[in-house]
Enzyme design. Structure first.
Site, PDB file in Angstrom:
ATOM      1  N   SER A  32     -22.032 -24.281  20.567  1.00 35.25           N
ATOM      2  CA  SER A  32     -21.215 -23.696  19.511  1.00 35.25           C
ATOM      3  C   SER A  32     -21.409 -24.498  18.222  1.00 35.25           C
ATOM      4  CB  SER A  32     -19.750 -23.638  19.955  1.00 35.25           C
ATOM      5  OG  SER A  32     -18.962 -22.900  19.053  1.00 35.25           O
ATOM      6  N   HIS A  91     -19.568 -14.569  20.789  1.00 41.13           N
ATOM      7  CA  HIS A  91     -19.958 -15.950  20.545  1.00 41.13           C
ATOM      8  C   HIS A  91     -20.463 -16.632  21.811  1.00 41.13           C
ATOM      9  CE1 HIS A  91     -20.137 -19.763  18.562  1.00 41.13           C
ATOM     10  NE2 HIS A  91     -19.200 -20.298  19.311  1.00 41.13           N
ATOM     11  N   ASP A 140     -21.411 -11.865  17.710  1.00 41.35           N
ATOM     12  CA  ASP A 140     -20.653 -13.094  17.466  1.00 41.35           C
ATOM     13  C   ASP A 140     -19.807 -12.949  16.205  1.00 41.35           C
ATOM     14  OD1 ASP A 140     -19.720 -15.679  17.063  1.00 41.35           O
ATOM     15  OD2 ASP A 140     -21.620 -16.623  17.528  1.00 41.35           O
TER      16      ASP A 140
END
Length: 409
Positions: A259, A382, A354
């Site tokens: 991330s 995501h 995302d």
């Protein structure tokens, strides 16, 4: 104006926004039943009563002490049960209970813990500190164990801190005579060192070591969040330490950024290209994620709580407005020219839908610097779970151990 691939969803307020009840019922309850992000290691039986209480008490702001306090009795009870199981000789049950306590504490300190916070003034910092303790009680019972290692930040400069805390796990067969590949995990905005059990198990099962380090501006990272070059110094200190460990094969090191950590994996693939055999940028930002246009809508999308406040603090800004107006020029890997350099092998992974980080941030990189590899999954949000994980492991196998039989994950 960018013609966002996210389409109409870019201007949509996602249905879980606005209340804890909506978050639990529309977004979080299902992954909790499956023990998947962000409930890795967790059990729905622990969380359902907590969220029922939060809903009944109309606690809708995760930044409040009331939100965090709702989780603490359950975590304490699970840890106590773990202690009792350990005393009775049931180490397997004890480890499970400790891990369950740790993930309850993880959700209690959402969405973010800043390195600047202290336990005497921040209940989320206190919860994180307790999470680390109980998690290490669990990892001490694993085979092989995972341990905390704190090293000097030898390349510190400016406002960097003095020490780098890490979690390290070695395969039992690792030795000076049998050096093993290493995966350097770069954590995210809300996922920290104690939040990577399953990933660690998968890495160990392939005969590789794991070194887990937090990224600048989060948790216990000593790197100055406001300095765009602080991560370069951070990874230099970590890689230098790794090079002194006789069990590590430093010719076979890969970074895996998760991330927000994906941003740092991209940067490291360029700056540290001669020390890394490969890097996975998983759900990464690079350029557009810092744009005022994207940030104007980011709080409406899939992140469970307000995103821009956490991002602003993470990047060393005193307020959201300053962050929104100035972060792109300062931190964008394109604006700063980082990705114009050559890079080691770099895999870009994400979901096309995302809403936390635009998929454009992966795609635009293909037009800059050295060649890159990418795999983007349609109709996935995501990180692109669950489809991206098998791709990541297969790719890492090809980089670190190309002759090994593929492991089913």
């Amino acid at each position: 104006m960018v013609n966002w691939i996210l389409g109409d969803k870019f201007d949509t307020v996602y249905p879980h926004q606005g209340s804890i009840k909506a978050l639990w019922e529309k977004k979080w309850k299902f992954p909790c039943t499956k023990s998947i992000y962000p409930f890795h290691d967790g059990s729905v039986e622990d969380f359902e009563p907590i969220f029922e209480k939060l809903i009944a008490d109309s606690v809708n702001d995760a930044s409040t002490d009331a939100y965090t306090e709702a989780f603490l009795p359950t975590a304490a009870a699970l840890e106590k049960q773990g202690d009792e199981a350990l005393k009775s000789g049931n180490s397997g049950l004890a480890s499970d209970l400790y891990r369950r306590a740790a993930v309850v504490l993880r959700i209690s300190r959402f969405p973010y813990v800043s390195p600047a916070t202290r336990p005497e003034t921040s209940i989320k910092r206190a919860a994180f500190n307790q999470q680390k303790k109980v998690y290490l009680k669990a990892t001490a019972l694993w085979k092989p164990i995972m341990t905390e290692v704190i090293i000097p930040h030898a390349h510190r400069a400016g406002k960097d801190g003095a020490e780098i805390p890490m979690l390290v796990r070695l395969p039992e067969e690792a030795s000076a005579e049998n050096r093993v590949p290493v995966v350097l995990l770069m954590t995210g905005l809300d996922g920290y060192r104690p939040d990577n059990s399953q990933r660690s198990h998968e890495i160990i099962s392939r005969g590789w070591a794991t070194v887990i380090v937090e990224i600048p501006g989060t948790a216990d990272s000593p790197a100055d969040p406001a300095d765009p070059e602080s991560p370069d110094r951070l990874w230099t200190s970590v890689l230098d330490w790794m090079a002194r460990q006789p069990q590590f094969d430093m010719s076979r090191v890969a970074a895996w950024g998760l991330s927000a950590g994906g941003f740092y994996a991209i940067r490291a693939s360029c700056v540290h290209r001669n020390r890394l055999l490969g890097a996975v940028a998983h759900g990464p930002g690079s350029h557009y994620v810092f744009s005022p246009e994207w940030l104007a809508k980011a709080n409406d999308h899939e992140y469970p709580f307000e995103l821009t406040t956490a991002m602003a603090e993470k990047y060393g800004y005193d307020n959201v407005e300053d962050f929104v107006q100035n972060a792109q020029k300062k931190f964008s890997l394109i604006e700063t020219g980082i990705v114009q350099q050559d890079n080691c092998r770099l895999l870009l992974l994400n979901g096309v839908d995302d809403g936390v980080v635009p998929i454009e941030d992966s795609m635009v990189l293909l037009n800059h610097g050295g060649p890159k590899e990418g795999r983007f999954f349609e109709n996935r949000v995501h990180m692109g779970y669950p489809d991206t994980l098998p791709v990541a492991y297969k790719w890492l196998e090809s980089v670190l151990s190309p002759n090994m039989p593929q492991v089913k994950n």
